[in-house]
Design an enzyme around this catalytic site. Structure first.
Site, PDB file in Angstrom:
ATOM      1  N   GLY A  64      12.749  15.715  -8.072  1.00 24.77           N
ATOM      2  CA  GLY A  64      12.374  16.684  -7.027  1.00 24.77           C
ATOM      3  C   GLY A  64      13.152  16.601  -5.382  1.00 24.77           C
ATOM      4  N   GLU A  83       0.531   5.515   1.401  1.00 22.73           N
ATOM      5  CA  GLU A  83       0.635   6.185   1.945  1.00 22.73           C
ATOM      6  C   GLU A  83      -0.587   7.311   1.705  1.00 22.73           C
ATOM      7  OE1 GLU A  83       3.038   7.993   5.367  1.00 22.73           O
ATOM      8  OE2 GLU A  83       3.743   5.413   5.317  1.00 22.73           O
ATOM      9  N   TYR A 111       9.161  11.484 -11.465  1.00 30.94           N
ATOM     10  CA  TYR A 111       8.843  12.741 -10.718  1.00 30.94           C
ATOM     11  C   TYR A 111      10.314  13.383 -10.525  1.00 30.94           C
ATOM     12  CZ  TYR A 111       4.101  13.039 -12.135  1.00 30.94           C
ATOM     13  OH  TYR A 111       3.328  12.901 -13.293  1.00 30.94           O
ATOM     14  N   LEU A 131       0.932  -1.494   0.291  1.00 33.27           N
ATOM     15  CA  LEU A 131       0.261  -0.415  -0.238  1.00 33.27           C
ATOM     16  C   LEU A 131       0.626   0.835   0.198  1.00 33.27           C
ATOM     17  CD1 LEU A 131      -0.050   1.285   3.260  1.00 33.27           C
ATOM     18  CD2 LEU A 131      -2.099  -0.709   3.550  1.00 33.27           C
ATOM     19  N   PHE A 144       7.050   7.441 -11.296  1.00 33.96           N
ATOM     20  CA  PHE A 144       8.003   7.601 -10.338  1.00 33.96           C
ATOM     21  C   PHE A 144       9.326   7.810 -11.369  1.00 33.96           C
ATOM     22  CE2 PHE A 144       5.208   5.009  -7.702  1.00 33.96           C
ATOM     23  CZ  PHE A 144       5.564   5.364  -6.660  1.00 33.96           C
ATOM     24  N   GLY A 166      11.628  10.452   0.284  1.00 28.64           N
ATOM     25  CA  GLY A 166      10.901  10.177   1.399  1.00 28.64           C
ATOM     26  C   GLY A 166      10.400   9.265   2.025  1.00 28.64           C
ATOM     27  N   CYS A 219       9.200   3.756   4.343  1.00 25.93           N
ATOM     28  CA  CYS A 219       9.379   2.789   3.756  1.00 25.93           C
ATOM     29  C   CYS A 219      11.342   2.590   2.370  1.00 25.93           C
ATOM     30  CB  CYS A 219       8.827   1.621   2.718  1.00 25.93           C
ATOM     31  SG  CYS A 219       7.253   1.319   4.053  1.00 25.93           S
ATOM     32  N   LYS A 279       9.504  -7.677  -1.888  1.00 27.42           N
ATOM     33  CA  LYS A 279       8.941  -6.494  -1.054  1.00 27.42           C
ATOM     34  C   LYS A 279      10.035  -5.686  -1.089  1.00 27.42           C
ATOM     35  CE  LYS A 279       7.565  -3.364   0.315  1.00 27.42           C
ATOM     36  NZ  LYS A 279       6.463  -2.437   0.215  1.00 27.42           N
ATOM     37  N   LYS A 329       4.971  12.935   1.826  1.00 25.04           N
ATOM     38  CA  LYS A 329       5.069  13.052   0.858  1.00 25.04           C
ATOM     39  C   LYS A 329       3.461  13.613   0.750  1.00 25.04           C
ATOM     40  CE  LYS A 329       2.446   8.764  -0.057  1.00 25.04           C
ATOM     41  NZ  LYS A 329       2.641   7.386  -0.983  1.00 25.04           N
TER      42      LYS A 329
HETATM   43  P1  NAD Z   1       4.535   2.055  12.456  1.00 21.82           P
HETATM   44  O1  NAD Z   1       5.517   2.158  12.648  1.00 21.82           O
HETATM   45  O2  NAD Z   1       3.239   2.718  12.045  1.00 21.82           O
HETATM   46  O3  NAD Z   1       3.419   0.422  13.380  1.00 21.82           O
HETATM   47  C1  NAD Z   1       3.826  -0.332  14.356  1.00 21.82           C
HETATM   48  C2  NAD Z   1       3.064  -0.685  14.328  1.00 21.82           C
HETATM   49  O4  NAD Z   1       4.075  -1.441  15.988  1.00 21.82           O
HETATM   50  C3  NAD Z   1       3.401   0.835  16.083  1.00 21.82           C
HETATM   51  O5  NAD Z   1       1.921   1.548  16.340  1.00 21.82           O
HETATM   52  C4  NAD Z   1       4.181  -0.574  17.396  1.00 21.82           C
HETATM   53  O6  NAD Z   1       3.687   1.010  18.680  1.00 21.82           O
HETATM   54  C5  NAD Z   1       3.229  -1.604  17.389  1.00 21.82           C
HETATM   55  N1  NAD Z   1       4.384  -2.784  17.836  1.00 21.82           N
HETATM   56  C6  NAD Z   1       5.691  -2.195  18.099  1.00 21.82           C
HETATM   57  N2  NAD Z   1       6.214  -3.348  18.452  1.00 21.82           N
HETATM   58  C7  NAD Z   1       5.117  -3.745  18.720  1.00 21.82           C
HETATM   59  C8  NAD Z   1       4.837  -5.559  20.106  1.00 21.82           C
HETATM   60  N3  NAD Z   1       6.020  -6.084  20.062  1.00 21.82           N
HETATM   61  N4  NAD Z   1       2.849  -5.507  20.291  1.00 21.82           N
HETATM   62  C9  NAD Z   1       2.459  -4.798  19.550  1.00 21.82           C
HETATM   63  N5  NAD Z   1       2.602  -3.790  18.475  1.00 21.82           N
HETATM   64  C10 NAD Z   1       3.689  -3.444  18.716  1.00 21.82           C
HETATM   65  O7  NAD Z   1       5.043   1.158  10.978  1.00 21.82           O
HETATM   66  P2  NAD Z   1       4.381   0.963   9.588  1.00 21.82           P
HETATM   67  O8  NAD Z   1       4.718   2.192   8.699  1.00 21.82           O
HETATM   68  O9  NAD Z   1       3.094   0.081   9.430  1.00 21.82           O
HETATM   69  O10 NAD Z   1       5.194  -0.452   8.845  1.00 21.82           O
HETATM   70  C11 NAD Z   1       5.059  -1.591   9.558  1.00 21.82           C
HETATM   71  C12 NAD Z   1       5.842  -2.523   8.707  1.00 21.82           C
HETATM   72  O11 NAD Z   1       5.231  -2.200   6.991  1.00 21.82           O
HETATM   73  C13 NAD Z   1       7.291  -1.991   8.385  1.00 21.82           C
HETATM   74  O12 NAD Z   1       7.991  -2.908   8.071  1.00 21.82           O
HETATM   75  C14 NAD Z   1       6.766  -1.160   7.156  1.00 21.82           C
HETATM   76  O13 NAD Z   1       8.146  -1.314   6.128  1.00 21.82           O
HETATM   77  C15 NAD Z   1       5.810  -2.097   6.344  1.00 21.82           C
HETATM   78  N6  NAD Z   1       5.299  -1.434   5.621  1.00 21.82           N
HETATM   79  C16 NAD Z   1       4.731   0.026   5.631  1.00 21.82           C
HETATM   80  C17 NAD Z   1       4.413   0.568   4.672  1.00 21.82           C
HETATM   81  C18 NAD Z   1       3.920   2.011   4.548  1.00 21.82           C
HETATM   82  O14 NAD Z   1       3.087   2.418   3.901  1.00 21.82           O
HETATM   83  N7  NAD Z   1       3.952   2.573   6.390  1.00 21.82           N
HETATM   84  C19 NAD Z   1       4.036   0.229   3.937  1.00 21.82           C
HETATM   85  C20 NAD Z   1       4.475  -0.866   3.452  1.00 21.82           C
HETATM   86  C21 NAD Z   1       5.042  -1.689   3.962  1.00 21.82           C
END
Ligand code: NAD
Length: 439
Positions: A259, A158, A257, A156, A255, A263, A266, A210, A327
């Site tokens: 700038g 953001e 663009y 996904l 992708f 950031g 990910c 990924k 972004k």
């Molecule tokens: P985030 O930091 O927003 O959320 C992680 C959550 O996990 C936090 O709320 C934290 O409090 C919780 N947490 C940590 N340890 C815990 C535990 N022991 N028990 C319960 N909860 C716990 O992270 P995110 O952006 O959601 O990313 C999560 C994963 O998904 C990462 O590996 C990231 O690379 C991947 N990812 C993120 C995106 C994105 O756009 N943000 C997209 C694809 C993949």
């Protein structure tokens, strides 16, 4: 199906909510009590368009729960997603402490067959570590429950998270168990009714997919930023070049663009992690290293342009910053170029007047009581009496501003456009000194 999602961050909250929206019973767990408290009150810990409404609908429908009680969630679920953060360690590798801590908890409470799903972005081989960690806890408990670990990386974006999760381009599932595959197929069936988009593969290939996906997108951005720098030297216009090459269906427009650098939570960390994986496996990471180097340099490009114009000492100068999130359409400031730009300008003596449609709270949290930065209530107040405007994040509302108003408010009529949002000729005709990227 009963589902537990452990980690209610960006990915966990969106995934859990969308899975509940398809009629499954989902319990979202987090160890951050404040976050769970907010969610129980109906407040969203992140800004994502449409999220609040879909959370509300599913909570009201009795399909979506928020809790800090991991034991109950694990024991009641058939499928357990691990969706905690995997931030970069000091050496650039992905820090697995949160993933493995959750695996330990799962092992502590497992009470029957379950599918454990790595949704977090994790290095190749992590599923084995998760499996061994859970098994270790079961051995300690002297119990023998069956379980499977699968990889289901999340793609996904953001800002488009709900749409991306509900209508994914593909759902990648890495698994070596037919039983787990059947359960995952059933879980995701309603997301791909129109056309089956579930792709099964072995676990390591799913984990690699990924990293490879994010790395090629980051590569496209850094490539365009390098071309933009070259365009400036040879007096070409990168926007024409972008359209010229994007029209080739083998390349495409996405992708491309130029700038102020990529950031977010990910791309930077995943490129770093893949470099580290390549190094550990004694193979080349030349392209990835170049992608990262170009990006780090690109995050400084707007400040380079500012100092070219004003000189290196910016004491007494005021700069308006439009856009703080990494972004548009998110309040996420992880690895946001704005942080580097603001810190560098302040280090050189400048003062900052900043505005972002959603990330003001996050900016206040990040910069704390840092001196020389104030946050304004709207985009035009940020410009008031400033020596220049820096456009850092291309939120829609910055695309067609009232240039006459900007002219009246700015002390000096200078725009540094980090996202090539304005037409150079028109902006200059309008009386501005205009800097942009690669034109
Ligand atoms: P985030 O930091 O927003 O959320 C992680 C959550 O996990 C936090 O709320 C934290 O409090 C919780 N947490 C940590 N340890 C815990 C535990 N022991 N028990 C319960 N909860 C716990 O992270 P995110 O952006 O959601 O990313 C999560 C994963 O998904 C990462 O590996 C990231 O690379 C991947 N990812 C993120 C995106 C994105 O756009 N943000 C997209 C694809 C993949």
């Amino acid at each position: 199906m009963d589902v537990a999602v452990i980690g209610t961050g960006y990915v966990g909250l969106v995934s859990g909510t969308c899975i509940a929206d398809m009629g499954h019973n989902v319990t979202c767990v987090d160890n951050n009590k404040d976050k769970i408290g907010m969610l129980k009150q109906g407040e969203m810990p992140i800004y994502e368009r449409g999220l609040k409404e879909i959370v509300e609908t599913n909570v009201e429908g009795g399909r979506l729960y928020f809790t800090t009680d991991i034991k109950k969630a694990v024991q009641e679920a058939k499928v357990i997603f691990i969706a905690v953060g995997t931030p970069p360690d000091e050496d650039g590798s992905a820090d697995l402490q949160f993933v493995l801590a959750v695996a330990e908890e799962i092992g502590k409470y497992l009470n029957g067959y379950k599918v454990v799903v790595d949704k977090s972005t994790v290095p190749i081989g992590t599923a084995d570590k998760v499996k061994n960690t859970i098994q270790g806890k079961l051995d300690e408990r002297s119990v023998n429950y069956q379980f499977d670990v699968t990889s289901n990386p999340e793609f996904l974006r953001e800002g488009m998270a709900i749409q991306d999760f509900l209508k994914p381009d593909r759902i990648i599932i890495g698994s070596d168990s037919e039983k787990a595959k059947d359960i995952m197929r059933e879980l995701y069936r309603s997301f791909t009714l129109q056309q089956d988009r579930v792709m099964f593969m072995d676990i390591r290939s799913a984990e690699m997919t990924k990293y490879a996906a994010n790395s090629i997108l980051a590569t496209k951005i850094s490539f365009m930023n390098e071309i933009a720098q070259l365009c400036e030297k040879v007096d070409a216009d990168v926007e024409d070049v972008r359209v010229g090459i994007g029209s080739d269906t083998r390349i495409g427009y996405k992708f491309l663009y130029p700038g102020v650098g990529y950031g977010g939570s990910c791309f930077p960390k995943d490129v770093k992690a893949l470099i580290r994986i390549a190094n550990e496996n004694k193979t080349s990471s030349k392209i990835l290293q170049a992608v990262e180097d170009v990006n780090n340099k690109q995050k400084e490009i707007l400040v380079d342009k500012v100092t070219e114009h004003f000189g290196d000492d910016l004491t007494g100068k005021i700069f308006a910053i439009w856009g703080l999130s990494f972004k548009p359409m998110t309040d996420d400031m992880r690895e946001a170029p704005s942080k580097i730009i603001i810190n560098q300008l302040i280090d050189k003596g400048a003062r900052i007047q900043a505005f972002d449609p959603q990330a003001m709270k996050e900016a206040r949290r990040i910069f704390g009581d840092k001196k020389n930065i104030i946050y304004t209530s709207d985009q035009y107040s940020a410009i008031n009496n400033a020596d220049a405007l820096l456009l850092v994040t291309e939120w829609h509302q910055f695309r067609n501003p009232d240039f006459d108003r900007i002219k009246k408010l700015l002390k000096q009529k200078i725009i540094f456009d980090g996202r090539n949002q304005y037409k150079p000729d028109k902006t200059i005709e309008n009386g501005f000194t205009y800097y942009c990227i690669g034109r």
